[in-house]
Write a protein that holds these residues in place. Structure first.
Motif, PDB file in Angstrom:
ATOM      1  N   THR A  97       0.789  -1.330  -0.073  1.00 15.87           N
ATOM      2  CA  THR A  97       0.111  -0.067  -0.003  1.00 15.87           C
ATOM      3  C   THR A  97       0.805   1.239  -0.009  1.00 15.87           C
ATOM      4  N   ILE A  98       2.075   1.422   0.852  1.00 13.94           N
ATOM      5  CA  ILE A  98       2.710   2.543   0.678  1.00 13.94           C
ATOM      6  C   ILE A  98       3.413   2.812  -0.484  1.00 13.94           C
ATOM      7  N   ALA A  99       3.859   1.472  -1.307  1.00 15.76           N
ATOM      8  CA  ALA A  99       4.383   1.672  -2.805  1.00 15.76           C
ATOM      9  C   ALA A  99       2.948   2.185  -3.675  1.00 15.76           C
ATOM     10  N   TRP A 100       2.022   1.791  -3.265  1.00 20.33           N
ATOM     11  CA  TRP A 100       0.947   2.261  -4.260  1.00 20.33           C
ATOM     12  C   TRP A 100       0.714   3.685  -3.955  1.00 20.33           C
ATOM     13  N   TYR A 101       0.747   4.272  -2.923  1.00 20.17           N
ATOM     14  CA  TYR A 101       0.391   5.453  -2.606  1.00 20.17           C
ATOM     15  C   TYR A 101       1.553   6.326  -3.252  1.00 20.17           C
ATOM     16  N   GLU A 102       2.788   5.805  -3.169  1.00 16.86           N
ATOM     17  CA  GLU A 102       4.088   6.403  -3.998  1.00 16.86           C
ATOM     18  C   GLU A 102       4.074   6.949  -5.190  1.00 16.86           C
ATOM     19  N   ARG A 103       3.390   5.399  -5.887  1.00 17.72           N
ATOM     20  CA  ARG A 103       3.439   5.272  -7.171  1.00 17.72           C
ATOM     21  C   ARG A 103       2.389   6.158  -7.992  1.00 17.72           C
ATOM     22  N   HIS A 104       1.421   6.200  -7.329  1.00 16.51           N
ATOM     23  CA  HIS A 104       0.116   6.935  -7.864  1.00 16.51           C
ATOM     24  C   HIS A 104      -0.180   8.288  -7.691  1.00 16.51           C
ATOM     25  N   PHE A 105       0.448   8.637  -6.351  1.00 21.58           N
ATOM     26  CA  PHE A 105      -0.236   9.983  -5.718  1.00 21.58           C
ATOM     27  C   PHE A 105       0.556  10.885  -5.284  1.00 21.58           C
ATOM     28  N   GLY A 106       2.060  10.639  -5.611  1.00 23.32           N
ATOM     29  CA  GLY A 106       2.922  11.714  -5.295  1.00 23.32           C
ATOM     30  C   GLY A 106       3.216  11.499  -3.935  1.00 23.32           C
ATOM     31  N   TYR A 107       3.008  10.665  -3.073  1.00 24.93           N
ATOM     32  CA  TYR A 107       3.482  10.854  -1.673  1.00 24.93           C
ATOM     33  C   TYR A 107       5.088  10.284  -1.737  1.00 24.93           C
ATOM     34  N   ARG A 108       5.451  10.885  -0.574  1.00 26.89           N
ATOM     35  CA  ARG A 108       6.874  10.607  -0.211  1.00 26.89           C
ATOM     36  C   ARG A 108       7.028  10.221   1.419  1.00 26.89           C
ATOM     37  N   ARG A 109       7.764   9.606   1.740  1.00 25.32           N
ATOM     38  CA  ARG A 109       7.814   9.028   3.216  1.00 25.32           C
ATOM     39  C   ARG A 109       8.580  10.363   3.844  1.00 25.32           C
ATOM     40  N   ILE A 110       8.062  10.521   5.197  1.00 28.01           N
ATOM     41  CA  ILE A 110       8.666  11.732   5.913  1.00 28.01           C
ATOM     42  C   ILE A 110       8.917  11.088   7.420  1.00 28.01           C
ATOM     43  N   GLY A 111       8.430   9.953   7.705  1.00 32.12           N
ATOM     44  CA  GLY A 111       8.839   9.524   9.129  1.00 32.12           C
ATOM     45  C   GLY A 111       8.001   8.100   9.374  1.00 32.12           C
ATOM     46  N   GLU A 112       8.061   7.822  10.767  1.00 29.39           N
ATOM     47  CA  GLU A 112       7.527   6.644  11.484  1.00 29.39           C
ATOM     48  C   GLU A 112       6.924   6.968  12.739  1.00 29.39           C
ATOM     49  N   VAL A 113       5.725   6.293  13.018  1.00 30.24           N
ATOM     50  CA  VAL A 113       5.192   6.468  14.343  1.00 30.24           C
ATOM     51  C   VAL A 113       4.548   5.198  14.883  1.00 30.24           C
ATOM     52  N   PRO A 114       4.875   4.985  16.286  1.00 32.01           N
ATOM     53  CA  PRO A 114       4.490   3.540  16.643  1.00 32.01           C
ATOM     54  C   PRO A 114       2.934   3.598  16.821  1.00 32.01           C
ATOM     55  N   LYS A 115       2.561   2.357  16.294  1.00 26.83           N
ATOM     56  CA  LYS A 115       1.232   1.926  16.751  1.00 26.83           C
ATOM     57  C   LYS A 115       0.888   1.777  18.110  1.00 26.83           C
ATOM     58  N   LEU A 116      -0.388   2.288  18.397  1.00 20.13           N
ATOM     59  CA  LEU A 116      -0.985   2.352  19.927  1.00 20.13           C
ATOM     60  C   LEU A 116      -1.187   1.169  20.378  1.00 20.13           C
ATOM     61  N   HIS A 117      -1.742   0.249  19.347  1.00 22.25           N
ATOM     62  CA  HIS A 117      -2.221  -1.244  19.637  1.00 22.25           C
ATOM     63  C   HIS A 117      -2.378  -1.690  18.275  1.00 22.25           C
ATOM     64  N   GLU A 118      -2.714  -3.129  18.468  1.00 20.03           N
ATOM     65  CA  GLU A 118      -2.642  -3.799  17.006  1.00 20.03           C
ATOM     66  C   GLU A 118      -3.723  -3.477  16.028  1.00 20.03           C
ATOM     67  N   PHE A 119      -3.755  -3.003  15.010  1.00 18.44           N
ATOM     68  CA  PHE A 119      -4.540  -2.309  13.917  1.00 18.44           C
ATOM     69  C   PHE A 119      -3.919  -2.383  12.759  1.00 18.44           C
ATOM     70  N   GLY A 120      -4.709  -2.828  12.030  1.00 18.31           N
ATOM     71  CA  GLY A 120      -3.833  -3.051  10.379  1.00 18.31           C
ATOM     72  C   GLY A 120      -3.230  -4.428  10.394  1.00 18.31           C
ATOM     73  N   LEU A 121      -2.076  -4.387   9.777  1.00 18.58           N
ATOM     74  CA  LEU A 121      -1.340  -5.571   9.636  1.00 18.58           C
ATOM     75  C   LEU A 121      -0.550  -5.837  11.187  1.00 18.58           C
ATOM     76  N   PRO A 122      -1.005  -7.033  11.675  1.00 18.01           N
ATOM     77  CA  PRO A 122      -0.387  -7.424  13.037  1.00 18.01           C
ATOM     78  C   PRO A 122       1.073  -7.546  13.112  1.00 18.01           C
ATOM     79  N   GLU A 123       1.718  -7.794  12.188  1.00 19.66           N
ATOM     80  CA  GLU A 123       3.153  -7.822  12.381  1.00 19.66           C
ATOM     81  C   GLU A 123       4.047  -6.723  12.054  1.00 19.66           C
ATOM     82  N   VAL A 124       3.225  -5.798  11.867  1.00 19.91           N
ATOM     83  CA  VAL A 124       3.771  -4.211  11.747  1.00 19.91           C
ATOM     84  C   VAL A 124       3.489  -3.546  12.913  1.00 19.91           C
ATOM     85  N   ASP A 125       4.240  -2.935  13.561  1.00 17.98           N
ATOM     86  CA  ASP A 125       4.141  -2.129  15.045  1.00 17.98           C
ATOM     87  C   ASP A 125       4.126  -0.944  14.886  1.00 17.98           C
TER      88      ASP A 125
END
Ligand code: COA
Length: 134
Positions: A97-125
């Motif tokens: 999905t990150i690659a999809w946003y970058e490919r189609h909509f001009g997004y670039r990565r600016i940082g990371e933030v920890p999840k507050l609890h399990e939400f979305g992909l369980p193996e990514v925190d």
């Protein structure tokens, strides 16, 4: 809406990650009478003017790959731009999905933030924070 969000493990509302559906605007994609896609956003007030913040986006797995996600994303980017926002912030966790946003909509990565609890992909925190100009 919750049924579609549950397919991406994004249905825990209310929760610390998503307090309420009423924090912004929500739009759905419908096939027949069935909701197959949901997308939300809100506007953050900043000293430099409004900034768009996407909330959730999900398309039913059986309906993916037909442009529904792109239509929902283009719609919310247009609405945020029309509301005066010059940029949009999006948190995502799935590498494809990150690659999809970058490919189609001009997004670039600016940082990371920890999840507050399990939400979305369980193996990514943590969320990857992306930004795009509107
Ligand atoms: C990310 C997500 C919303 C995309 O939804 P989608 O409806 O599949 O999106 P689209 O159909 O617009 O685009 C997906 C792919 O299908 C392609 N596609 C679009 N229309 C198509 C068509 N008519 N025929 C063939 N392929 C098509 C797109 O080009 C894209 O492929 P590409 O990126 O390799 O170019 C969906 O995969 C999802 O719900 N993922 C899980 C939840 C998630 O990660 N949400 C975001 C959290 S921030």
């Amino acid at each position: 809406m919750l049924r579609v969000l549950e397919t991406a493990n994004m249905h825990r509302v209310p929760s610390p990650e998503m307090e309420d559906f009423d924090v912004g605007q929500w739009h759905v994609a419908v096939t027949g009478e069935v909701i197959v896609g949901v997308a939300g956003y809100r506007l953050l007030d900043t000293p430099d003017g409004p900034v768009g913040k996407t909330t959730l986006l999900a398309v039913d797995p059986e309906a993916r790959g037909h442009g529904i996600g792109q239509a929902l994303q283009e719609l919310r980017m247009e609405l945020m731009r029309d509301a005066g926002a010059a940029r949009v912030i999006t948190n995502a966790d799935r590498p494809d999905t990150i690659a999809w946003y970058e490919r189609h909509f001009g997004y670039r990565r600016i940082g990371e933030v920890p999840k507050l609890h399990e939400f979305g992909l369980p193996e990514v925190d943590r969320w990857t924070t992306l930004e795009a100009r509107l």
